[in-house]
Design a protein around this motif. Structure first.
Motif, mmCIF file in Angstrom:
data_model
loop_
_atom_site.group_PDB
_atom_site.id
_atom_site.type_symbol
_atom_site.label_atom_id
_atom_site.label_comp_id
_atom_site.label_asym_id
_atom_site.label_seq_id
_atom_site.Cartn_x
_atom_site.Cartn_y
_atom_site.Cartn_z
ATOM 1 N N ILE A 1 -26.644 37.496 14.050
ATOM 2 C CA ILE A 1 -27.925 38.092 14.471
ATOM 3 C C ILE A 1 -28.897 36.955 14.758
ATOM 4 O O ILE A 1 -29.144 36.105 13.897
ATOM 5 N N VAL B 1 -24.010 38.299 9.136
ATOM 6 C CA VAL B 1 -23.763 39.408 8.222
ATOM 7 C C VAL B 1 -22.255 39.441 7.952
ATOM 8 O O VAL B 1 -21.429 39.532 8.877
ATOM 9 N N GLY C 1 -27.779 48.076 13.515
ATOM 10 C CA GLY C 1 -26.610 47.411 14.031
ATOM 11 C C GLY C 1 -26.891 46.104 14.740
ATOM 12 O O GLY C 1 -26.074 45.187 14.715
ATOM 13 N N SER C 2 -28.053 45.991 15.391
ATOM 14 C CA SER C 2 -28.412 44.766 16.118
ATOM 15 C C SER C 2 -29.891 44.818 16.464
ATOM 16 O O SER C 2 -30.572 45.837 16.262
ATOM 17 N N TYR D 1 -29.083 45.129 10.258
ATOM 18 C CA TYR D 1 -27.729 45.543 10.644
ATOM 19 C C TYR D 1 -27.390 46.915 10.069
ATOM 20 O O TYR D 1 -26.772 47.749 10.735
ATOM 21 N N SER D 2 -27.792 47.144 8.845
ATOM 22 C CA SER D 2 -27.475 48.427 8.218
ATOM 23 C C SER D 2 -28.137 49.589 8.944
ATOM 24 O O SER D 2 -27.540 50.663 9.094
ATOM 25 N N VAL E 1 -20.871 39.094 11.737
ATOM 26 C CA VAL E 1 -21.729 39.555 12.836
ATOM 27 C C VAL E 1 -22.962 38.654 12.868
ATOM 28 O O VAL E 1 -23.694 38.572 11.871
ATOM 29 N N ASP F 1 -29.735 41.829 6.861
ATOM 30 C CA ASP F 1 -28.810 42.839 6.340
ATOM 31 C C ASP F 1 -29.367 44.245 6.543
ATOM 32 O O ASP F 1 -28.639 45.167 6.925
ATOM 33 N N THR G 1 -24.772 37.934 3.419
ATOM 34 C CA THR G 1 -25.241 37.277 4.635
ATOM 35 C C THR G 1 -24.763 35.835 4.645
ATOM 36 O O THR G 1 -24.516 35.230 3.597
#
Length: 298
Positions: A57, A29, A102-103, A98-99, A55, A95, A39
């Motif tokens: 994932i 991300v 977060g994880s 994460y939005s 970030v 995405d 992404t």
């Protein structure tokens, strides 16, 4: 020298911070000043140093285990459930993941944990304790269906598994005693069935023996009847022959006589002698016969 050193460090930071790599089992991300702008796919990528950040994932399957989920069955039996959930992030929704969370771990803590605990209790409460044990597959399927329905999100839930049902010690002892009683009932039922079969075998053998004796008796009776009918027919034939030929008796006597007169005779008894004089009729059987007295010889 100090200024040169700072410039060198700054240059290295800019160079090293301008690129990144993403593994095949990951997605990235891209954040620009904290804002999600896209992404990153697997491979080597470039970003603006000090402004963009990546970030990562993981797309690999994650396993979350929930220990001792305390529940009550429909018949008010307490139990601790050990439940495991396998899930993974999807490539096209990293995405969103994460939005919102977060994880991957954030999704597990905020969505999976409360959903699994609440739905497993609701579903388990619809089963009796014995039914929950005997129909473990159906219980597991209904728990998984409930979790899938209420744990929607940017992930794929691959499986929900009830790995263990731990009832109280008192209830487990009662189940053990009940199982022993059922085993004893089955044993007694099998013994009864075996005795029933053995009794049927004895009855079958006795019936077969009785039928055999009856058949032998009927055969012997039939043989006696046939012999009697044959003897009666023979007697009737001899009687008819005697009626047609009165001299047949004399013929039979002549055939059987050895030519010797009896040594002793009872007074008034008949002389068992053939009548050789055709002028004198032969006496009928059982009629005394008069013998002329002998004349004196000179």
């Amino acid at each position: 020298m100090l200024g040169v050193g700072l410039l060198v460090l700054l240059g290295l930071s800019i160079v090293l911070g301008s690129w990144y790599t993403i593994d095949q089992r990951e997605r990235g991300v891209i954040l620009r000043n904290g804002k999600l702008i896209g992404t990153a796919t697997p491979g080597l990528g470039f970003k603006i140093p000090f402004i963009d950040s990546i970030v990562k994932i993981s797309l690999e399957t994650q396993r979350v285990q929930f220990d001792k989920v305390n529940s009550y069955s429909r018949d008010q039996q307490p139990a601790d459930l050990l439940i495991s959930v396998n899930f993974r992030a999807t490539e096209d929704k990293v995405d969103d993941l994460y939005s919102q969370f977060g994880s991957v771990r954030g999704y597990a803590d905020r969505i999976l944990l409360p959903t699994v605990q609440s739905q497993s209790k609701i579903v388990f409460g619809q089963f009796n304790a014995v039914t929950a044990i005997q129909e473990r597959g159906r219980l597991n399927a209904e728990v998984m269906a409930a979790v899938l329905k209420h744990a929607e999100g940017p992930v794929v839930i691959e499986s929900v598994q009830i790995e263990n049902l731990d009832f109280s010690n008192e209830y487990e002892k009662s189940i053990e005693q009940r199982m022993l009683a059922e085993v004893e009932v089955q044993r007694l039922r099998q013994n009864a069935e075996r005795e029933k079969v053995q009794a049927e075998i004895v009855v079958t053998k006795a019936t077969a023996e009785a039928n055999a004796v009856r058949q032998r008796a009927q055969a012997e009776a039939e043989a006696i009847r046939l012999r009697g009918e044959a003897e009666a027919a023979a007697i009737r034939a001899r009687g008819a022959a005697l009626g047609d030929n009165p001299n047949l008796v004399n013929l039979v006597q002549a055939e059987k006589w050895d030519g010797k007169l009896p040594v002793t005779m009872l007074p008034g008894g008949a002389v068992p002698m053939l009548n050789l004089d055709p002028r004198i009729p032969a006496p009928s059987p059982g009629t005394p016969r008069t013998v002329p007295a002998p004349t004196a010889s000179r």
